[in-house]
Design a protein around this motif. Structure first.
Motif, PDB file in Angstrom:
ATOM      1  N   LYS A 120       0.848  -1.273  -0.227  1.00 40.50           N
ATOM      2  CA  LYS A 120      -0.252   0.035  -0.096  1.00 40.50           C
ATOM      3  C   LYS A 120       0.776   1.155   0.020  1.00 40.50           C
ATOM      4  O   LYS A 120       0.748   2.084  -0.932  1.00 40.50           O
ATOM      5  N   SER A 121       1.670   1.293   1.039  1.00 40.67           N
ATOM      6  CA  SER A 121       2.735   2.578   0.992  1.00 40.67           C
ATOM      7  C   SER A 121       3.576   2.643  -0.111  1.00 40.67           C
ATOM      8  O   SER A 121       3.773   3.866  -0.693  1.00 40.67           O
ATOM      9  N   THR A 122       3.983   1.595  -0.602  1.00 38.60           N
ATOM     10  CA  THR A 122       4.780   1.453  -2.106  1.00 38.60           C
ATOM     11  C   THR A 122       4.036   2.085  -3.225  1.00 38.60           C
ATOM     12  O   THR A 122       4.634   3.017  -4.045  1.00 38.60           O
ATOM     13  N   LEU A 126      -3.396  10.040   1.181  1.00 40.86           N
ATOM     14  CA  LEU A 126      -3.124  10.045   2.718  1.00 40.86           C
ATOM     15  C   LEU A 126      -2.658   8.666   3.321  1.00 40.86           C
ATOM     16  O   LEU A 126      -3.376   7.577   2.744  1.00 40.86           O
ATOM     17  N   ASP A 127      -1.515   8.358   3.845  1.00 41.88           N
ATOM     18  CA  ASP A 127      -1.222   7.035   4.475  1.00 41.88           C
ATOM     19  C   ASP A 127      -1.325   6.921   5.826  1.00 41.88           C
ATOM     20  O   ASP A 127      -0.640   7.599   6.600  1.00 41.88           O
ATOM     21  N   GLU A 128      -2.598   6.365   6.166  1.00 36.99           N
ATOM     22  CA  GLU A 128      -2.888   5.807   7.598  1.00 36.99           C
ATOM     23  C   GLU A 128      -2.691   7.324   8.596  1.00 36.99           C
ATOM     24  O   GLU A 128      -2.141   7.257   9.538  1.00 36.99           O
ATOM     25  N   VAL A 129      -3.471   8.314   8.173  1.00 37.81           N
ATOM     26  CA  VAL A 129      -3.456   9.458   8.988  1.00 37.81           C
ATOM     27  C   VAL A 129      -4.234   9.407  10.003  1.00 37.81           C
ATOM     28  O   VAL A 129      -4.355  10.126  11.080  1.00 37.81           O
TER      29      VAL A 129
END
Ligand SMILES: Nc1ncnc2c1ncn2[C@@H]1O[C@H](COP(=O)(O)OP(=O)(O)OP(=O)(O)O)[C@@H](O)[C@H]1O
Ligand SMILES: [Mg+2]
Length: 241
Positions: A43-45, A163-166
């Protein structure tokens, strides 16, 4: 109908590991898309490839119809890609307002000081940070920090917010507030692509959900449908066991 983002056969390896393997999807203007999947799914990649922190080994990324995969991150910001990080990194000695001014001035070349100041006032209102505008960033609570991180991304006037796990680490009531805030952002015509482990937030916000596992897209659709998908259930249960 204008397509905001198109990802075609996107791939990224780290040494021998296929972190992302031929992932494709489309996001329409103003749409809210969630990316979910077990730890290490890629996901972050995916987000890092879209924002430009990483370069793909294969595949294409079209933003508003333009190929952006070769562009550096700041050129993507200028075109309207805004990103908020899980790890918050404001300028601690600057006030909240000054932090946002930096984003507003550098997010779009040619923005005048006057335009930037007016936009920052809107962002302060929208994100509920108006009462804290003259506080140094170093004096904010965790919740306010997260609002500032989101506000900094909004200050660059994005068409698409990444947005990454905000919402990680927020209390349930605060998650509800964050969901309402993101709905207000979308009401301004901004698309949102967000990674989230908190399923109530995914259910409340996402128009559609893309599910990754081992670097591959295993499902895509409305939350209720993907939550029932046997492959998705197995991917989550398989990791927890
Ligand atoms: N810079 C890197 N170098 C080497 N391997 C990496 C790097 N970044 C990620 N990986 C690996 O790539 C895979 C996908 O990682 P990624 O961070 O994209 O997963 P994720 O879905 O965001 O997971 P999480 O839910 O834990 O945040 C994992 O196996 C991870 O260890
Ligand atoms: Mg991640």
């Amino acid at each position: 109908m204008a397509r905001l983002l198109e990802v075609h056969a996107l791939s990224k390896r780290f040494l021998g590991l296929r972190a992302l393997n031929g992932v494709s999807f489309v996001q329409e203007e103003g749409e809210i898309l969630a990316v979910i999947g077990p730890n290490g799914a890629g996901k972050s990649t995916l987000l890092n490839l879209i924002s430009g922190l990483l370069r793909p080994d294969g595949g294409r990324i079209l933003f508003q119809g333009e190929e952006i995969a070769h562009l550096p991150p700041e050129a993507r910001t200028w075109r309207g890609l805004g990103r908020a990080f899980q790890i918050v990194s404001p300028f601690p000695e600057l006030t909240v307002r000054e932090n946002l001014l930096v984003g507003a001035l550098f997010g779009k070349p040619g923005t005048s000081r006057k335009e930037a100041e007016a936009w920052v006032e809107e962002v302060l209102e929208l994100t509920g940070l108006w009462p804290k505008r003259e506080a140094p960033a170093s004096e904010l609570t965790l919740l306010e920090d997260k609002r500032l991180e989101l506000a900094r991304a909004l200050a660059t006037r994005p068409r698409l917010l990444l947005l990454d796990e905000v919402m990680a680490g927020l209390r349930p009531k605060e998650v509800g507030e964050a969901v309402e805030l993101l709905k207000r952002v979308r009401a301004q015509g901004v698309g949102i692509l967000f990674i989230e482990h908190l399923m109530p937030a995914v259910r409340a916000l996402a128009d559609r959900v893309v599910v990754l596992d081992h670097g591959e897209k295993i499902a895509e659709g409305p939350y209720e449908a993907v939550a029932q998908d046997p492959r998705v259930r197995e991917a989550y249960l398989g990791r927890k066991a």
